[in-house]
Design a protein around this motif. Structure first.
Motif, PDB file in Angstrom:
ATOM      1  N   ILE A 193       0.755  -1.180  -0.023  1.00 41.75           N
ATOM      2  CA  ILE A 193      -0.057  -0.042   0.110  1.00 41.75           C
ATOM      3  C   ILE A 193       0.759   1.338   0.145  1.00 41.75           C
ATOM      4  O   ILE A 193       0.622   1.949  -0.675  1.00 41.75           O
ATOM      5  N   VAL A 194       2.145   1.094   0.743  1.00 39.08           N
ATOM      6  CA  VAL A 194       2.855   2.288   1.009  1.00 39.08           C
ATOM      7  C   VAL A 194       3.581   2.604  -0.628  1.00 39.08           C
ATOM      8  O   VAL A 194       3.430   3.897  -1.026  1.00 39.08           O
ATOM      9  N   ARG A 195       3.959   1.503  -1.172  1.00 32.88           N
ATOM     10  CA  ARG A 195       4.629   1.615  -2.350  1.00 32.88           C
ATOM     11  C   ARG A 195       3.421   2.266  -3.641  1.00 32.88           C
ATOM     12  O   ARG A 195       3.693   3.137  -4.505  1.00 32.88           O
ATOM     13  N   SER A 196       2.274   1.888  -3.546  1.00 37.98           N
ATOM     14  CA  SER A 196       1.055   1.951  -4.214  1.00 37.98           C
ATOM     15  C   SER A 196       0.994   3.819  -4.027  1.00 37.98           C
ATOM     16  O   SER A 196       0.742   4.511  -5.166  1.00 37.98           O
ATOM     17  N   ARG A 197       1.016   4.092  -2.746  1.00 36.91           N
ATOM     18  CA  ARG A 197       0.789   5.646  -2.544  1.00 36.91           C
ATOM     19  C   ARG A 197       1.757   6.389  -3.107  1.00 36.91           C
ATOM     20  O   ARG A 197       1.441   7.530  -3.473  1.00 36.91           O
ATOM     21  N   LEU A 198       2.961   6.015  -2.800  1.00 36.86           N
ATOM     22  CA  LEU A 198       4.210   6.727  -3.279  1.00 36.86           C
ATOM     23  C   LEU A 198       4.420   6.878  -4.865  1.00 36.86           C
ATOM     24  O   LEU A 198       4.689   7.967  -5.574  1.00 36.86           O
TER      25      LEU A 198
ATOM     26  N   ILE B   5      -1.809   3.829   7.942  1.00 41.23           N
ATOM     27  CA  ILE B   5      -1.596   3.765   6.273  1.00 41.23           C
ATOM     28  C   ILE B   5      -2.514   2.331   5.986  1.00 41.23           C
ATOM     29  O   ILE B   5      -3.589   2.626   5.434  1.00 41.23           O
ATOM     30  N   TYR B   6      -2.110   1.359   6.727  1.00 37.20           N
ATOM     31  CA  TYR B   6      -2.648   0.017   6.340  1.00 37.20           C
ATOM     32  C   TYR B   6      -4.171   0.118   7.117  1.00 37.20           C
ATOM     33  O   TYR B   6      -5.207  -0.264   6.260  1.00 37.20           O
ATOM     34  N   MET B   7      -4.514   0.720   8.055  1.00 35.31           N
ATOM     35  CA  MET B   7      -6.010   0.621   8.499  1.00 35.31           C
ATOM     36  C   MET B   7      -6.824   1.709   7.636  1.00 35.31           C
ATOM     37  O   MET B   7      -8.130   1.715   7.590  1.00 35.31           O
TER      38      MET B   7
END
Length: 557
Positions: free
Chosen positions: A262-267, A322-324
């Motif tokens: 998810i972090v990678r996708s947001r970045l 971020i995950y929640m």
């Protein structure tokens, strides 16, 4: 013969009096129901009825905001009073109905005609009031739109618009579009939603650089103020309920691999990432993976944490949040009957939803992710505990301080070897919480009395309570006397010595925070295994070379 005269002749004056009272009560019900609908519409559309408009000789945006909040509060109080009046009228109508239709000697035909006449008068009054309230609400909406338009278009003359806005396209711009562009590209637009994630992230980052006592104070103030601001105008209807959801063991349950995806996708979707850092999304994710690898020792053996984020790791709160956030967005978007509002802080979430859909939504939440499991708690005695508050739904919501049954009112003892600022901070924090969290005036006074009694038991003298609660006076100083802040240090607190060192640091623009050197917890509690001195790794440091290097080797002589 007139119907009422015949009733008086046949059944007496008392019977006729009760019938007239029943008609008047029904008419009052119709009026109050329309008034309630009108007030609810005003509340929903953020419109203040003319009767509740407030004015003041004090000029300024702060004064205007205070008046607007007061008007909203008065509107909520008015709605509550109308609801209570309708309940009283319902009871009175039931009482009169029993007297007329059960205890009186009216014939069946007369009873039917009385019911018909009462219903007819209620419907007539309802229609008349409804039309009047609709016209009144329409005028208020039009007036508000005109005020908003004037407020939006003020202070921008036509010549300024033509100077500041150059339309190089073939498209003709409307007046609202011209006025928006005339405000300049740096004009800040109000956010549609409160950026809760950014507030939480910034708060947790700031708390890492503060002593534990001050960090807890900061965290408590920020969270409670934000939550009260969000719910202060909310209402709970009879077919709705408040419910709290909590994630079991959030940090150790979050799957790190999914969270990093998810972090990678947001970045990758962040178009402004290149303006903030030269690192690529892959590099940032690899750094996160390295930081999240955690090892610990237990009974002489080394272990690696394979699942979840480590407790106490600075990166863990951000990653879990971020995950929640991603999980709750999917949950609300796919729910057959989503909650009416949903306010999450890390893993604790109060929400409002229909009573008939609460179990369905709970099952839906727990079906989305096998790693994340939600527990839920409903209202108990018309209240719901969340953080430091109790939400009490009486149609409108009021907030008080929540204390668990195991709460002992034990605070930092005044005789503890802490700096006086810490002790006064305890008093200010508890009083500040009462002033900002508690919404009812009487509840606020009761809370302050409770705090006073608890602090006296902890050894706080009267002079300390008075000093901490007296209004602050801001000292004025010349701008040239102010030194730039050159960072901060955390020092162990030794009475007299530490204060003198702080004064020295302040002369050089360095802020100083104190921490206690030896607490009872530090002396008695040892949750971690002690490491032998021979196994402790020394500091890693770098000393710049001051000598000459040997030609060809690049090393010091």
């Amino acid at each position: 013969m007139n119907f009422h005269k015949r009733l008086r002749n046949d059944y007496g004056k008392d019977c006729l009096k009760n019938i007239r009272l029943l008609e008047k009560t029904g008419i009052k019900q119709s009026r109050y129901r329309n008034h309630l609908r009108f007030s609810l519409h005003c509340n929903h559309h953020n419109i203040t009825p003319v009767s509740l408009h407030l004015s003041s000789s004090v000029i300024g945006s702060k004064a205007d905001n205070i008046l607007r909040r007061a008007e909203r509060s008065l509107l909520n109080v008015s709605i509550g009073q109308v609801v209570q009046k309708l309940k009283h009228l319902d009871n009175e109508k039931d009482r009169l109905g029993d007297l007329i239709f059960r205890a009186s000697p009216l014939s069946a035909d007369d009873k039917a005609e009385v019911k018909q006449r009462v219903t007819k008068s209620e419907v007539k009054e309802h229609d008349t009031c409804k039309q009047r309230q609709q016209r009144k609400f329409t005028r208020l909406v039009e007036k508000k739109e005109q005020q908003d338009k004037r407020k939006f278009n003020n202070n921008i003359a036509a010549d300024c618009i033509s100077k500041w806005v150059k339309n190089c396209s073939q498209r003709i711009l409307s007046d609202p579009e011209l006025h928006v562009l005339a405000r300049g590209l740096n004009f800040a637009v109000t956010e549609d939603e409160v950026p809760i994630v950014e507030f939480i992230t910034a708060t947790e980052s700031a708390c890492r650089n503060l002593p534990e006592t001050q960090a807890n104070e900061l965290r408590s103030k920020v969270v409670n103020l934000q939550f009260v601001e969000l719910i202060q105008d909310q209402r709970v209807e009879e077919d709705e309920e408040l419910r709290s959801y909590d994630v079991s063991a959030l940090f150790t349950s979050v799957p790190v691999d999914k969270a990093l995806r998810i972090v990678r996708s947001r970045l990758e979707q962040d178009s402004a990432l290149g303006d903030r850092t030269e690192l690529t999304p892959d590099q940032i994710v690899r750094l996160c993976e390295t930081c999240l690898k955690q090892y610990f020792i237990y009974n002489g053996d080394y272990y690696e944490q394979l699942h979840g984020a480590a407790m106490g790791l600075p990166l863990s709160p951000i990653l879990c949040d971020i995950y929640m956030e991603d999980l709750e967005q999917r949950a609300i978007a796919t729910a057959p009957h989503p909650p009416l509002w949903w306010f999450r802080y890390v893993d604790d979430t109060p929400c409002k939803l229909k009573k008939c859909h609460s179990q369905e939504f709970t099952d839906h939440l727990n079906s989305l992710d096998k790693d994340i499991k939600f527990t839920t708690e409903g209202e108990e005695n018309d209240s719901l505990a969340f953080l430091d508050t109790v939400i009490q739904p009486d149609r409108s919501i009021k907030v008080t301080i929540y204390r668990k049954s195991t709460h002992t009112d034990q605070y930092l003892n005044f005789s503890s070897n802490h700096p006086i600022d810490h002790k006064l901070g305890v008093i200010r924090t508890l009083y500040h919480r009462a002033d900002t969290v508690v919404t009812n005036l009487q509840d606020r006074e009761d809370e302050k009395a409770h705090v006073n009694n608890a602090l006296v038991k902890c050894g706080y003298p009267k002079w300390a309570l008075d000093k901490a609660t007296e209004p602050k006076t801001h000292k004025t100083s010349d701008v040239g006397d102010k030194r730039p802040n050159k960072g901060h240090v955390v020092l162990p607190y030794i009475k007299s010595t530490s204060e003198a060192i702080r004064r020295t640091f302040s002369n050089y623009g360095v802020s100083v925070f104190f921490k206690p050197t030896r607490t009872v917890r530090q002396i008695l509690v040892s949750p971690k295994d002690k490491t032998d001195k021979k196994d402790i790794t020394g500091p890693v440091y770098y000393i710049p070379c001051q000598g000459k290097t040997v030609t060809g080797t690049g090393q010091c002589k």
